[in-house]
Design a protein around this motif. Structure first.
Motif, PDB file in Angstrom:
ATOM      1  N   MET A 112       0.822  -1.209   0.000  1.00 41.28           N
ATOM      2  CA  MET A 112       0.000   0.000   0.000  1.00 41.28           C
ATOM      3  C   MET A 112       0.857   1.261   0.000  1.00 41.28           C
ATOM      4  N   GLY A 115       2.367   1.673  -3.429  1.00 39.15           N
ATOM      5  CA  GLY A 115       1.386   2.071  -4.419  1.00 39.15           C
ATOM      6  C   GLY A 115       0.903   3.496  -4.251  1.00 39.15           C
ATOM      7  N   ASN A 169       1.214  -7.365  -5.978  1.00 40.72           N
ATOM      8  CA  ASN A 169      -0.208  -7.295  -6.330  1.00 40.72           C
ATOM      9  C   ASN A 169      -0.919  -6.193  -5.557  1.00 40.72           C
ATOM     10  N   THR A 170      -0.566  -5.996  -4.297  1.00 40.05           N
ATOM     11  CA  THR A 170      -1.178  -4.909  -3.536  1.00 40.05           C
ATOM     12  C   THR A 170      -0.797  -3.560  -4.137  1.00 40.05           C
ATOM     13  N   GLY A 173      -2.773  -3.001  -7.241  1.00 37.32           N
ATOM     14  CA  GLY A 173      -4.155  -2.637  -6.963  1.00 37.32           C
ATOM     15  C   GLY A 173      -4.305  -1.173  -6.585  1.00 37.32           C
ATOM     16  N   VAL A 174      -3.398  -0.665  -5.765  1.00 42.89           N
ATOM     17  CA  VAL A 174      -3.465   0.740  -5.362  1.00 42.89           C
ATOM     18  C   VAL A 174      -3.205   1.655  -6.550  1.00 42.89           C
ATOM     19  N   ARG A 175      -2.227   1.328  -7.370  1.00 39.86           N
ATOM     20  CA  ARG A 175      -1.836   2.198  -8.481  1.00 39.86           C
ATOM     21  C   ARG A 175      -2.808   2.118  -9.652  1.00 39.86           C
ATOM     22  N   ASN A 176      -3.629   1.084  -9.711  1.00 44.44           N
ATOM     23  CA  ASN A 176      -4.591   0.958 -10.802  1.00 44.44           C
ATOM     24  C   ASN A 176      -5.952   1.547 -10.475  1.00 44.44           C
ATOM     25  N   THR A 177      -6.059   2.276  -9.389  1.00 40.94           N
ATOM     26  CA  THR A 177      -7.307   2.967  -9.082  1.00 40.94           C
ATOM     27  C   THR A 177      -7.595   3.990 -10.172  1.00 40.94           C
ATOM     28  N   VAL A 200      -9.615   3.877  -2.723  1.00 39.05           N
ATOM     29  CA  VAL A 200      -8.457   3.083  -3.145  1.00 39.05           C
ATOM     30  C   VAL A 200      -8.496   1.678  -2.550  1.00 39.05           C
ATOM     31  N   SER A 204      -8.822  -2.056  -4.436  1.00 34.46           N
ATOM     32  CA  SER A 204      -7.619  -2.887  -4.455  1.00 34.46           C
ATOM     33  C   SER A 204      -7.861  -4.297  -3.947  1.00 34.46           C
ATOM     34  N   PHE A 207      -7.062  -7.323  -6.248  1.00 35.15           N
ATOM     35  CA  PHE A 207      -5.622  -7.483  -6.453  1.00 35.15           C
ATOM     36  C   PHE A 207      -4.971  -8.087  -5.201  1.00 35.15           C
TER      37      PHE A 207
END
Length: 282
Positions: A112, A115, A169-170, A173-177, A200, A204, A207
């Motif tokens: 987190m 990200g 993966n975490t 997930g945060v960066r693909n918001t 966010v 996530s 992910f």
């Protein structure tokens, strides 16, 4: 929707309400379709076991190298009639629980932070890439020199094996918001902490759970590999001793126990994903 399913949808006539149109447009899957994955999966497993047993009965290969499913089943029953198998399962389970639990806690926090804060990602990227690319097996002799052959080196291998899939993966997930969601939240005056908690983090979750599932395989691999190098008990030790003694039925039985643990944990995270993010499923 398939062509056959499309043919079953009734045409919409003028004057119908939206609720009526929606009700008539939905194609309910048949009972056969609902159970098709289970039926086909079961049939394929039964056929594979049958073929395996037929090859074993023909003794094309010696039982030293290829025991049949019945031989493995008998060895499985005999193993669970002794106290040693419970000690092995308990030891490996404790190592797995501690190492994997630590990986979840540390991986979530680091993923987190990496990200959410770009500079934090730049600082830790070299270490993540180095350890993720390095086979953990090469670190086992070092860990044994540091901590001996007790539980700590095995926990370290399991921890490192599961940690980096969870971090990566975490972070993804945060960066693909979606940027649009962040802009909308900021336009309403939401703070960064509120955006992270309400936008966010929920986005996530798929992910994160994928990282958990990938970490299970790496962690179980760490259990076996670490116990091969030196251990007084554990499923990896059972497999190694069975291989040294050419006891293939016991070896296969140990592998089945590990596979069952992996399947159970993976199915548990799949169930959790269905409960937390049901919109990701068809």
């Amino acid at each position: 929707m398939s062509i056959k399913e499309a043919d079953r949808v009734l045409p919409v006539t003028a004057g119908e309400s939206n609720a009526t149109r929606e009700k008539r447009s939905v194609v309910q899957p048949s009972r056969i379709k609902q159970y098709e994955p289970l039926v086909l999966g079961t049939v394929s497993v039964v056929l594979a076991l049958t073929a395996w047993q037929l090859v074993a009965n023909a003794r094309i290969y010696s039982i030293l190298f290829l025991p049949g499913p019945w031989d493995v089943a008998q060895a499985f029953v005999k193993l669970f009639q002794t106290d040693d198998i419970w000690l092995d399962i308990g030891t490996s389970g404790m190592e797995m629980g501690i190492g994997y639990g630590m990986a979840i806690g540390v991986g979530l926090v680091l993923g987190m932070l990496m990200g959410w804060y770009t500079r934090f990602q730049y600082a830790l990227d070299p270490f993540v890439n180095f350890f993720y690319s390095t086979p953990r097996i090469v670190l086992i002799p070092l860990f044994i020199l540091w901590w001996g052959i007790e539980m700590p080196p095995k926990i370290a291998v399991i921890f490192l094996g599961a940690l980096f899939p969870i971090i990566i993966n975490t972070m993804a997930g945060v960066r693909n918001t979606e940027a649009a969601l962040l802009r909308v939240a900021r336009s309403f005056g939401a703070s960064d902490a509120l955006i992270f908690r309400r936008v966010v983090l929920p986005g996530s979750v798929p992910f994160i759970l994928t990282g958990f599932r990938l970490g299970i395989g790496h962690a179980l691999t760490g259990v076996v590999v670490a116990e091969l190098f030196g251990s007084r008990a554990g499923l990896g030790r059972l497999i190694a001793q069975s291989a040294d003694a050419f006891n293939m039925p016991d070896l296969f039985a140990g592998v089945i126990v590990l596979a069952a643990a992996g399947i159970t944990l993976t199915a548990g995270f799949g169930w959790l994903e269905n409960r937390l993010v049901p919109w990701t499923k068809d």
